[in-house]
Design a protein around this motif. Structure first.
Motif, PDB file in Angstrom:
ATOM      1  N   VAL A  17     -30.568 -49.119 -36.273  1.00  0.00           N
ATOM      2  CA  VAL A  17     -29.246 -49.186 -36.893  1.00  0.00           C
ATOM      3  C   VAL A  17     -28.966 -47.841 -37.556  1.00  0.00           C
ATOM      4  CG1 VAL A  17     -27.776 -50.375 -38.567  1.00  0.00           C
ATOM      5  CG2 VAL A  17     -29.544 -51.662 -37.332  1.00  0.00           C
ATOM      6  N   ASP A  18     -27.858 -47.214 -37.186  1.00  0.00           N
ATOM      7  CA  ASP A  18     -27.503 -45.907 -37.747  1.00  0.00           C
ATOM      8  C   ASP A  18     -26.934 -46.056 -39.151  1.00  0.00           C
ATOM      9  OD1 ASP A  18     -28.241 -44.764 -35.344  1.00  0.00           O
ATOM     10  OD2 ASP A  18     -26.196 -44.808 -34.533  1.00  0.00           O
ATOM     11  N   ARG A  19     -27.048 -44.997 -39.926  1.00  0.00           N
ATOM     12  CA  ARG A  19     -26.462 -44.997 -41.268  1.00  0.00           C
ATOM     13  C   ARG A  19     -24.942 -45.163 -41.170  1.00  0.00           C
ATOM     14  NH1 ARG A  19     -29.670 -43.275 -45.665  1.00  0.00           N
ATOM     15  NH2 ARG A  19     -31.726 -42.526 -45.027  1.00  0.00           N
ATOM     16  N   GLY A  20     -24.391 -46.001 -42.025  1.00  0.00           N
ATOM     17  CA  GLY A  20     -22.949 -46.233 -42.043  1.00  0.00           C
ATOM     18  C   GLY A  20     -22.447 -47.155 -40.956  1.00  0.00           C
ATOM     19  N   GLU A  21     -23.357 -47.796 -40.235  1.00  0.00           N
ATOM     20  CA  GLU A  21     -22.981 -48.654 -39.113  1.00  0.00           C
ATOM     21  C   GLU A  21     -22.870 -50.114 -39.555  1.00  0.00           C
ATOM     22  OE1 GLU A  21     -24.109 -48.752 -34.398  1.00  0.00           O
ATOM     23  OE2 GLU A  21     -25.765 -48.555 -35.800  1.00  0.00           O
ATOM     24  N   LEU A  22     -21.927 -50.819 -38.953  1.00  0.00           N
ATOM     25  CA  LEU A  22     -21.829 -52.272 -39.101  1.00  0.00           C
ATOM     26  C   LEU A  22     -22.398 -52.863 -37.818  1.00  0.00           C
ATOM     27  CD1 LEU A  22     -20.970 -54.963 -40.289  1.00  0.00           C
ATOM     28  CD2 LEU A  22     -18.598 -54.430 -39.747  1.00  0.00           C
ATOM     29  N   TYR A  23     -23.618 -53.370 -37.922  1.00  0.00           N
ATOM     30  CA  TYR A  23     -24.408 -53.772 -36.745  1.00  0.00           C
ATOM     31  C   TYR A  23     -24.577 -55.289 -36.753  1.00  0.00           C
ATOM     32  CZ  TYR A  23     -28.109 -53.107 -33.197  1.00  0.00           C
ATOM     33  OH  TYR A  23     -28.866 -53.098 -32.048  1.00  0.00           O
ATOM     34  N   GLY A  24     -24.328 -55.912 -35.612  1.00  0.00           N
ATOM     35  CA  GLY A  24     -24.420 -57.365 -35.513  1.00  0.00           C
ATOM     36  C   GLY A  24     -25.638 -57.832 -34.750  1.00  0.00           C
ATOM     37  N   LEU A  25     -26.314 -58.830 -35.299  1.00  0.00           N
ATOM     38  CA  LEU A  25     -27.424 -59.500 -34.619  1.00  0.00           C
ATOM     39  C   LEU A  25     -26.901 -60.870 -34.226  1.00  0.00           C
ATOM     40  CD1 LEU A  25     -30.442 -58.952 -33.954  1.00  0.00           C
ATOM     41  CD2 LEU A  25     -31.007 -60.140 -36.090  1.00  0.00           C
ATOM     42  N   ILE A  26     -26.629 -61.046 -32.935  1.00  0.00           N
ATOM     43  CA  ILE A  26     -25.881 -62.209 -32.462  1.00  0.00           C
ATOM     44  C   ILE A  26     -26.807 -63.154 -31.704  1.00  0.00           C
ATOM     45  CG2 ILE A  26     -23.814 -62.952 -31.239  1.00  0.00           C
ATOM     46  CD1 ILE A  26     -23.248 -60.794 -33.355  1.00  0.00           C
ATOM     47  N   GLY A  27     -26.844 -64.412 -32.145  1.00  0.00           N
ATOM     48  CA  GLY A  27     -27.691 -65.384 -31.459  1.00  0.00           C
ATOM     49  C   GLY A  27     -27.584 -66.754 -32.100  1.00  0.00           C
ATOM     50  N   PRO A  28     -28.030 -67.792 -31.393  1.00  0.00           N
ATOM     51  CA  PRO A  28     -27.935 -69.158 -31.904  1.00  0.00           C
ATOM     52  C   PRO A  28     -28.990 -69.443 -32.968  1.00  0.00           C
ATOM     53  CG  PRO A  28     -29.095 -69.157 -29.820  1.00  0.00           C
ATOM     54  CD  PRO A  28     -28.656 -67.746 -30.056  1.00  0.00           C
ATOM     55  N   ASP A  29     -28.900 -70.607 -33.584  1.00  0.00           N
ATOM     56  CA  ASP A  29     -29.932 -71.045 -34.526  1.00  0.00           C
ATOM     57  C   ASP A  29     -31.284 -71.062 -33.818  1.00  0.00           C
ATOM     58  OD1 ASP A  29     -27.976 -71.391 -36.394  1.00  0.00           O
ATOM     59  OD2 ASP A  29     -27.844 -73.565 -36.184  1.00  0.00           O
ATOM     60  N   LEU A  44     -16.287 -57.672 -34.035  1.00  0.00           N
ATOM     61  CA  LEU A  44     -15.970 -56.975 -35.282  1.00  0.00           C
ATOM     62  C   LEU A  44     -17.037 -55.955 -35.675  1.00  0.00           C
ATOM     63  CD1 LEU A  44     -14.813 -60.164 -37.218  1.00  0.00           C
ATOM     64  CD2 LEU A  44     -13.371 -58.536 -35.981  1.00  0.00           C
ATOM     65  N   CYS A  45     -18.091 -55.859 -34.876  1.00  0.00           N
ATOM     66  CA  CYS A  45     -19.212 -54.955 -35.186  1.00  0.00           C
ATOM     67  C   CYS A  45     -19.112 -53.660 -34.376  1.00  0.00           C
ATOM     68  CB  CYS A  45     -20.546 -55.636 -34.862  1.00  0.00           C
ATOM     69  SG  CYS A  45     -20.816 -57.174 -35.779  1.00  0.00           S
ATOM     70  N   ASP A  46     -19.702 -52.587 -34.929  1.00  0.00           N
ATOM     71  CA  ASP A  46     -19.754 -51.320 -34.193  1.00  0.00           C
ATOM     72  C   ASP A  46     -20.651 -51.454 -32.964  1.00  0.00           C
ATOM     73  OD1 ASP A  46     -18.168 -49.996 -36.116  1.00  0.00           O
ATOM     74  OD2 ASP A  46     -19.921 -49.732 -37.391  1.00  0.00           O
ATOM     75  N   ARG A  47     -21.824 -52.020 -33.156  1.00  0.00           N
ATOM     76  CA  ARG A  47     -22.749 -52.318 -32.056  1.00  0.00           C
ATOM     77  C   ARG A  47     -23.405 -53.659 -32.343  1.00  0.00           C
ATOM     78  NH1 ARG A  47     -27.417 -48.969 -31.032  1.00  0.00           N
ATOM     79  NH2 ARG A  47     -27.405 -48.446 -33.252  1.00  0.00           N
ATOM     80  N   ILE A  48     -23.964 -54.259 -31.301  1.00  0.00           N
ATOM     81  CA  ILE A  48     -24.629 -55.552 -31.468  1.00  0.00           C
ATOM     82  C   ILE A  48     -25.916 -55.600 -30.644  1.00  0.00           C
ATOM     83  CG2 ILE A  48     -22.473 -56.807 -31.889  1.00  0.00           C
ATOM     84  CD1 ILE A  48     -22.698 -57.879 -28.986  1.00  0.00           C
ATOM     85  N   SER A  49     -26.794 -56.506 -31.051  1.00  0.00           N
ATOM     86  CA  SER A  49     -27.929 -56.912 -30.219  1.00  0.00           C
ATOM     87  C   SER A  49     -27.823 -58.419 -30.028  1.00  0.00           C
ATOM     88  CB  SER A  49     -29.264 -56.576 -30.890  1.00  0.00           C
ATOM     89  OG  SER A  49     -29.563 -55.207 -30.793  1.00  0.00           O
ATOM     90  N   LEU A  50     -27.963 -58.858 -28.783  1.00  0.00           N
ATOM     91  CA  LEU A  50     -27.997 -60.285 -28.479  1.00  0.00           C
ATOM     92  C   LEU A  50     -29.445 -60.738 -28.513  1.00  0.00           C
ATOM     93  CD1 LEU A  50     -25.481 -60.421 -25.475  1.00  0.00           C
ATOM     94  CD2 LEU A  50     -25.022 -60.860 -27.891  1.00  0.00           C
ATOM     95  N   ILE A  51     -29.743 -61.756 -29.319  1.00  0.00           N
ATOM     96  CA  ILE A  51     -31.121 -62.216 -29.491  1.00  0.00           C
ATOM     97  C   ILE A  51     -31.223 -63.697 -29.145  1.00  0.00           C
ATOM     98  CG2 ILE A  51     -30.737 -62.624 -31.977  1.00  0.00           C
ATOM     99  CD1 ILE A  51     -33.709 -61.862 -32.407  1.00  0.00           C
ATOM    100  N   HIS A  52     -32.304 -64.045 -28.436  1.00  0.00           N
ATOM    101  CA  HIS A  52     -32.539 -65.446 -28.042  1.00  0.00           C
ATOM    102  C   HIS A  52     -34.038 -65.658 -27.892  1.00  0.00           C
ATOM    103  CE1 HIS A  52     -31.880 -69.371 -26.386  1.00  0.00           C
ATOM    104  NE2 HIS A  52     -32.446 -69.058 -25.233  1.00  0.00           N
ATOM    105  N   ASN A  53     -34.528 -66.747 -28.459  1.00  0.00           N
ATOM    106  CA  ASN A  53     -35.963 -67.069 -28.390  1.00  0.00           C
ATOM    107  C   ASN A  53     -36.836 -65.901 -28.838  1.00  0.00           C
ATOM    108  OD1 ASN A  53     -35.595 -69.706 -27.567  1.00  0.00           O
ATOM    109  ND2 ASN A  53     -35.806 -69.247 -25.379  1.00  0.00           N
ATOM    110  N   LYS A  74     -36.334 -62.722 -28.659  1.00  0.00           N
ATOM    111  CA  LYS A  74     -36.280 -61.493 -27.861  1.00  0.00           C
ATOM    112  C   LYS A  74     -34.884 -60.891 -27.883  1.00  0.00           C
ATOM    113  CE  LYS A  74     -39.893 -62.757 -24.519  1.00  0.00           C
ATOM    114  NZ  LYS A  74     -40.215 -62.934 -23.085  1.00  0.00           N
ATOM    115  N   ILE A  75     -34.821 -59.566 -27.955  1.00  0.00           N
ATOM    116  CA  ILE A  75     -33.547 -58.862 -27.816  1.00  0.00           C
ATOM    117  C   ILE A  75     -33.217 -58.798 -26.328  1.00  0.00           C
ATOM    118  CG2 ILE A  75     -32.296 -56.707 -28.148  1.00  0.00           C
ATOM    119  CD1 ILE A  75     -32.891 -58.043 -30.795  1.00  0.00           C
ATOM    120  N   MET A  76     -32.068 -59.356 -25.949  1.00  0.00           N
ATOM    121  CA  MET A  76     -31.698 -59.389 -24.540  1.00  0.00           C
ATOM    122  C   MET A  76     -30.873 -58.176 -24.124  1.00  0.00           C
ATOM    123  SD  MET A  76     -30.845 -63.436 -23.912  1.00  0.00           S
ATOM    124  CE  MET A  76     -29.385 -63.441 -24.938  1.00  0.00           C
ATOM    125  N   GLU A  77     -29.936 -57.754 -24.963  1.00  0.00           N
ATOM    126  CA  GLU A  77     -29.097 -56.592 -24.667  1.00  0.00           C
ATOM    127  C   GLU A  77     -28.646 -55.965 -25.979  1.00  0.00           C
ATOM    128  OE1 GLU A  77     -27.431 -55.001 -22.051  1.00  0.00           O
ATOM    129  OE2 GLU A  77     -27.570 -56.306 -20.299  1.00  0.00           O
TER     130      GLU A  77
END
Length: 313
Positions: A32-44, A203-212, A214-217
């Motif tokens: 995550v870069d300084r000043g970034e709004l970074y999203g970690l997206i995934g289900p419960d 709404l995020c600058d960048r995101i990571s998709l996470i499931h089980n 693991k980071i998927m993308e």
């Protein structure tokens, strides 16, 4: 231009954590870069809260390492907590203390007074001021959320960690909260926010998709859509359950799943929408509509999740 270590606010490398036989995090890496709004997206259950617990030194990892603003999390809680503001998923303030008392208490933990950093929280706290004497436990969900954010910001951290902050609040409060985050980010603060709401990814600058675990993308929403664009159609009819059954029988339909008020069908290049519509009507379905759909982040997540399951078999 190559980024230096000074441009990086959060560095996570090959982080793993298990609870018995359950692997909550599986070699997770992200930057995550300084000043970034970074999203970690995934289900419960994806591993988001476990990652936050490690980043805030509440849990040790089994392997891998992480640092925040150049400080290794293994260096100790005091160093990390001085530069991090943390808002956990569940409301964790003192319900029997008033709004004002909670804020003063959290400021005292960092040996500061509320006035020292009031300029940072003023736009948020101004909405709480008329409830300053009310017990925190008696606030509405949206107001609890704003108070928790004020308490996480009161020591002016370099990095703000928010674990599913909008879960369980109404749509208006969700929208207001994201406006607040954009305002905080514009002041230069780094924000890592996790959510299970796919629309918040936009709404995020960048995101990571996470499931089980693991980071998927990882990337911007635009980059992810470009990398994972498919031939996608909306399909609907009078009997949606029968429609789903029939569509899954067609060889030119790779995947079909419920998507809001329609079905989304991922198709091959040989797919003929007019022929399929005619076939469906012959099967007794009425009001059949088939029209192109735009790939969005939810489609991408479903595709990657299915691909991951296929790899496991």
């Amino acid at each position: 231009m190559e980024k230096s270590v000074y441009d990086t606010a959060i560095l996570v490398s090959e982080l793993s954590k298990s609870y018995g036989k359950i692997r909550a995090l599986d070699r997770v890496s992200l930057t995550v870069d300084r000043g970034e709004l970074y999203g970690l997206i995934g289900p419960d259950g994806a591993g988001k809260s476990t990652l936050y617990s490690i980043l805030t030194t509440l849990l040790p990892p089994d392997s891998g390492h992480a640092s925040i603003c150049g400080k290794e999390i293994s260096a100790g809680a005091r160093q990390i907590r001085d530069i991090v503001g943390y808002m956990p998923q569940r409301f964790s303030l003192y319900p029997d203390l008033s709004v004002e008392e909670n804020l003063n208490f959290f400021a005292s933990i960092f040996n500061i007074g509320v006035k020292e950093n009031y300029d940072l929280i003023a736009p948020i706290y101004s909405q709480l001021a008329r409830f300053s004497k009310r017990r925190a436990g008696a606030l509405s969900g949206g107001m609890k959320q704003k108070l928790a954010l004020c308490c996480a910001l009161i020591h002016r951290p370099e990095v703000l960690l928010l674990d599913e902050p909008t879960t369980g609040v109404d749509a208006v409060s969700r929208s207001e909260f994201w406006e607040i985050l954009k305002s905080i980010r514009s002041g230069g603060m780094t924000i890592l926010v996790s959510t299970s709401y796919m629309d918040e990814a936009q709404l995020c600058d960048r995101i990571s998709l996470i499931h089980n675990g693991k980071i998927m993308e990882t990337g911007t929403v635009g980059e992810l859509v470009k990398r994972n664009r498919e031939n996608l159609y909306n399909v609907k009819a009078d009997n949606m359950f029968l429609l789903l059954e029939r569509l899954r029988e067609y060889p030119d339909i790779l995947e079909c799943y419920t998507f809001g008020a329609t079905l989304h069908a991922e198709v091959t290049s040989g797919f003929n929408a007019s022929k399929v519509a005619a076939d469906l009507e012959r099967d007794g379905l009425k009001d059949v509509e088939i029209f192109p759909a735009e790939t969005d982040i939810e489609d991408i997540f479903i595709k990657l999740m299915r691909h991951g399951k296929r790899q496991c078999h």
